[in-house]
Design a protein around this motif. Structure first.
Motif, PDB file in Angstrom:
ATOM      1  N   SER A 135      -3.619 -13.916  -8.620  1.00  0.00           N
ATOM      2  CA  SER A 135      -4.806 -13.931  -9.470  1.00  0.00           C
ATOM      3  C   SER A 135      -5.595 -12.630  -9.295  1.00  0.00           C
ATOM      4  CB  SER A 135      -5.653 -15.170  -9.161  1.00  0.00           C
ATOM      5  OG  SER A 135      -6.715 -15.283 -10.062  1.00  0.00           O
ATOM      6  N   ASP A 136      -6.899 -12.718  -9.039  1.00  0.00           N
ATOM      7  CA  ASP A 136      -7.741 -11.535  -8.856  1.00  0.00           C
ATOM      8  C   ASP A 136      -7.995 -11.239  -7.379  1.00  0.00           C
ATOM      9  OD1 ASP A 136      -7.903 -10.942 -11.497  1.00  0.00           O
ATOM     10  OD2 ASP A 136      -9.866 -11.832 -11.822  1.00  0.00           O
ATOM     11  N   ALA A 137      -7.092 -11.678  -6.525  1.00  0.00           N
ATOM     12  CA  ALA A 137      -7.275 -11.481  -5.088  1.00  0.00           C
ATOM     13  C   ALA A 137      -6.978 -10.040  -4.684  1.00  0.00           C
ATOM     14  CB  ALA A 137      -6.360 -12.419  -4.306  1.00  0.00           C
ATOM     15  N   PHE A 138      -7.735  -9.571  -3.733  1.00  0.00           N
ATOM     16  CA  PHE A 138      -7.458  -8.306  -3.067  1.00  0.00           C
ATOM     17  C   PHE A 138      -8.005  -8.425  -1.669  1.00  0.00           C
ATOM     18  CE2 PHE A 138      -8.147  -4.050  -1.556  1.00  0.00           C
ATOM     19  CZ  PHE A 138      -6.921  -3.488  -1.844  1.00  0.00           C
ATOM     20  N   PRO A 139      -7.312  -7.966  -0.677  1.00  0.00           N
ATOM     21  CA  PRO A 139      -6.060  -7.219  -0.703  1.00  0.00           C
ATOM     22  C   PRO A 139      -4.868  -8.099  -1.081  1.00  0.00           C
ATOM     23  CG  PRO A 139      -6.718  -7.637   1.559  1.00  0.00           C
ATOM     24  CD  PRO A 139      -7.818  -8.155   0.684  1.00  0.00           C
ATOM     25  N   VAL A 140      -3.715  -7.459  -1.228  1.00  0.00           N
ATOM     26  CA  VAL A 140      -2.481  -8.167  -1.547  1.00  0.00           C
ATOM     27  C   VAL A 140      -2.258  -9.212  -0.452  1.00  0.00           C
ATOM     28  CG1 VAL A 140       0.028  -7.883  -1.769  1.00  0.00           C
ATOM     29  CG2 VAL A 140      -1.512  -6.149  -2.723  1.00  0.00           C
ATOM     30  N   PRO A 141      -1.930 -10.456  -0.835  1.00  0.00           N
ATOM     31  CA  PRO A 141      -1.738 -11.503   0.175  1.00  0.00           C
ATOM     32  C   PRO A 141      -0.743 -11.097   1.267  1.00  0.00           C
ATOM     33  CG  PRO A 141      -1.738 -12.445  -2.021  1.00  0.00           C
ATOM     34  CD  PRO A 141      -1.742 -10.955  -2.195  1.00  0.00           C
ATOM     35  N   LEU A 142      -1.045 -11.503   2.474  1.00  0.00           N
ATOM     36  CA  LEU A 142      -0.266 -11.103   3.644  1.00  0.00           C
ATOM     37  C   LEU A 142       1.200 -11.531   3.545  1.00  0.00           C
ATOM     38  CD1 LEU A 142      -0.510  -9.549   6.232  1.00  0.00           C
ATOM     39  CD2 LEU A 142      -1.188 -11.654   7.396  1.00  0.00           C
ATOM     40  N   LYS A 159       9.854   8.841  -2.294  1.00  0.00           N
ATOM     41  CA  LYS A 159       8.864   9.392  -3.229  1.00  0.00           C
ATOM     42  C   LYS A 159       8.890   8.711  -4.594  1.00  0.00           C
ATOM     43  CE  LYS A 159       8.436  13.642  -0.819  1.00  0.00           C
ATOM     44  NZ  LYS A 159       8.725  14.967  -0.561  1.00  0.00           N
ATOM     45  N   LEU A 160       9.326   7.450  -4.608  1.00  0.00           N
ATOM     46  CA  LEU A 160       9.300   6.664  -5.831  1.00  0.00           C
ATOM     47  C   LEU A 160       7.925   6.035  -6.052  1.00  0.00           C
ATOM     48  CD1 LEU A 160      12.852   5.136  -5.542  1.00  0.00           C
ATOM     49  CD2 LEU A 160      12.060   6.663  -7.359  1.00  0.00           C
ATOM     50  N   ILE A 161       7.132   5.921  -4.983  1.00  0.00           N
ATOM     51  CA  ILE A 161       5.721   5.556  -5.104  1.00  0.00           C
ATOM     52  C   ILE A 161       4.910   6.597  -4.337  1.00  0.00           C
ATOM     53  CG2 ILE A 161       6.117   3.077  -5.412  1.00  0.00           C
ATOM     54  CD1 ILE A 161       5.193   2.667  -2.491  1.00  0.00           C
ATOM     55  N   THR A 162       3.649   6.695  -4.693  1.00  0.00           N
ATOM     56  CA  THR A 162       2.767   7.662  -4.038  1.00  0.00           C
ATOM     57  C   THR A 162       2.181   7.072  -2.756  1.00  0.00           C
ATOM     58  OG1 THR A 162       0.816   6.893  -5.232  1.00  0.00           O
ATOM     59  CG2 THR A 162       2.122   8.672  -6.269  1.00  0.00           C
ATOM     60  N   LYS A 163       1.627   7.933  -1.938  1.00  0.00           N
ATOM     61  CA  LYS A 163       0.915   7.470  -0.746  1.00  0.00           C
ATOM     62  C   LYS A 163      -0.254   6.586  -1.141  1.00  0.00           C
ATOM     63  CE  LYS A 163       2.099  11.415   2.149  1.00  0.00           C
ATOM     64  NZ  LYS A 163       1.631  12.621   2.833  1.00  0.00           N
ATOM     65  N   GLU A 164      -0.895   6.910  -2.247  1.00  0.00           N
ATOM     66  CA  GLU A 164      -2.035   6.116  -2.715  1.00  0.00           C
ATOM     67  C   GLU A 164      -1.596   4.689  -3.061  1.00  0.00           C
ATOM     68  OE1 GLU A 164      -5.709   4.700  -3.827  1.00  0.00           O
ATOM     69  OE2 GLU A 164      -5.235   6.495  -2.666  1.00  0.00           O
ATOM     70  N   LYS A 165      -0.492   4.544  -3.773  1.00  0.00           N
ATOM     71  CA  LYS A 165      -0.008   3.205  -4.115  1.00  0.00           C
ATOM     72  C   LYS A 165       0.369   2.435  -2.857  1.00  0.00           C
ATOM     73  CE  LYS A 165       2.402   1.746  -7.893  1.00  0.00           C
ATOM     74  NZ  LYS A 165       3.530   1.673  -8.843  1.00  0.00           N
ATOM     75  N   TYR A 166       1.040   3.094  -1.937  1.00  0.00           N
ATOM     76  CA  TYR A 166       1.408   2.455  -0.678  1.00  0.00           C
ATOM     77  C   TYR A 166       0.159   1.986   0.070  1.00  0.00           C
ATOM     78  CZ  TYR A 166       3.443   1.705   3.925  1.00  0.00           C
ATOM     79  OH  TYR A 166       3.825   1.133   5.119  1.00  0.00           O
ATOM     80  N   HIS A 167      -0.864   2.838   0.098  1.00  0.00           N
ATOM     81  CA  HIS A 167      -2.120   2.483   0.767  1.00  0.00           C
ATOM     82  C   HIS A 167      -2.744   1.251   0.106  1.00  0.00           C
ATOM     83  CE1 HIS A 167      -5.981   2.869   2.730  1.00  0.00           C
ATOM     84  NE2 HIS A 167      -6.570   2.906   1.544  1.00  0.00           N
ATOM     85  N   ARG A 168      -2.750   1.220  -1.211  1.00  0.00           N
ATOM     86  CA  ARG A 168      -3.340   0.070  -1.919  1.00  0.00           C
ATOM     87  C   ARG A 168      -2.576  -1.211  -1.618  1.00  0.00           C
ATOM     88  NH1 ARG A 168      -5.335   2.177  -7.843  1.00  0.00           N
ATOM     89  NH2 ARG A 168      -6.344   4.056  -7.091  1.00  0.00           N
ATOM     90  N   LEU A 169      -1.275  -1.112  -1.540  1.00  0.00           N
ATOM     91  CA  LEU A 169      -0.455  -2.305  -1.264  1.00  0.00           C
ATOM     92  C   LEU A 169      -0.643  -2.813   0.154  1.00  0.00           C
ATOM     93  CD1 LEU A 169       2.804  -1.139  -3.047  1.00  0.00           C
ATOM     94  CD2 LEU A 169       1.456  -3.175  -3.662  1.00  0.00           C
ATOM     95  N   THR A 170      -0.821  -1.913   1.111  1.00  0.00           N
ATOM     96  CA  THR A 170      -0.866  -2.307   2.524  1.00  0.00           C
ATOM     97  C   THR A 170      -2.285  -2.447   3.075  1.00  0.00           C
ATOM     98  OG1 THR A 170      -0.673   0.010   3.208  1.00  0.00           O
ATOM     99  CG2 THR A 170       1.366  -1.272   3.037  1.00  0.00           C
ATOM    100  N   ARG A 171      -3.249  -2.064   2.302  1.00  0.00           N
ATOM    101  CA  ARG A 171      -4.645  -2.073   2.792  1.00  0.00           C
ATOM    102  C   ARG A 171      -5.085  -3.471   3.188  1.00  0.00           C
ATOM    103  NH1 ARG A 171      -9.896  -0.056  -0.596  1.00  0.00           N
ATOM    104  NH2 ARG A 171     -11.375  -0.419   1.055  1.00  0.00           N
ATOM    105  N   ARG A 172      -5.738  -3.564   4.330  1.00  0.00           N
ATOM    106  CA  ARG A 172      -6.257  -4.836   4.793  1.00  0.00           C
ATOM    107  C   ARG A 172      -7.759  -4.779   4.756  1.00  0.00           C
ATOM    108  NH1 ARG A 172      -2.691  -6.951   3.191  1.00  0.00           N
ATOM    109  NH2 ARG A 172      -3.755  -8.873   3.356  1.00  0.00           N
TER     110      ARG A 172
END
Length: 172
Positions: A135-142, A159-172
């Motif tokens: 839904s509208d949850a953030f961060p990405v569920p654990l 290099k198929l994703i950027t560091k920024e995208k990786y950071h957004r996905l893993t951010r807690r």
């Protein structure tokens, strides 16, 4: 010039009876002005795939042979290849024949209800049910992170994703 812009704003104010809240200005290139020519999404992916063609030869071959540049205007198709044909939340292989059905969605990592970011750094291709559960949850569920973090690290390394995208996905 600024005086022409102010004159137009005054005319709009006169017609509308109030000043406009926002003004958007589009700028066209001047004749003879050269713009940067960007490489196509397909070409960019082909260049990146050279480093991982041994891991995913079937994707590398289909990317090289059967798709034209215009097909990659489809964000789903582009994300499919940028994610090595996998769901970014479950790490499951996406059947290409199901790609354009209602089984898969493009999810915004930072929900659009909170941030107006529609960039590729904020979008991933995922199974529809996982997108609905998030839904509208953030961060990405654990549990999504635990399922797919190895995939994300591989995509970052290739290099198929950027560091920024990786950071957004893993951010807690």
């Amino acid at each position: 010039p600024i005086w022409q812009t102010l004159k137009i704003v005054n005319e709009i104010e006169h017609i509308m009876g109030c000043a406009p809240e926002r003004i958007f200005v589009e700028m066209a290139r001047e004749p003879g002005q050269k713009g940067e020519r960007k490489i196509s999404r397909r070409t960019a992916l082909q260049q990146l795939y050279r480093s991982c063609q041994k891991e995913v030869p079937e994707l590398y071959n289909s990317l090289s042979q059967s798709r034209d540049d215009n097909a990659f205007r489809s964000d789903k198709l582009y994300l499919y290849y940028a994610q090595l044909g996998r769901c970014m939340y479950s790490n499951e292989v996406i059947d290409f024949n199901d790609l354009f059905t209602n089984r898969y969605d493009i999810d915004h990592i930072y929900p659009q209800s909170k941030v107006m970011d529609d960039s590729m750094d904020n979008r991933v291709l995922v199974k529809r049910e996982l997108n609905s559960n998030k839904s509208d949850a953030f961060p990405v569920p654990l549990d999504y992170v635990n399922n797919a973090k190895d995939l994300w690290q591989t995509l970052l390394q290739k290099k198929l994703i950027t560091k920024e995208k990786y950071h957004r996905l893993t951010r807690r």
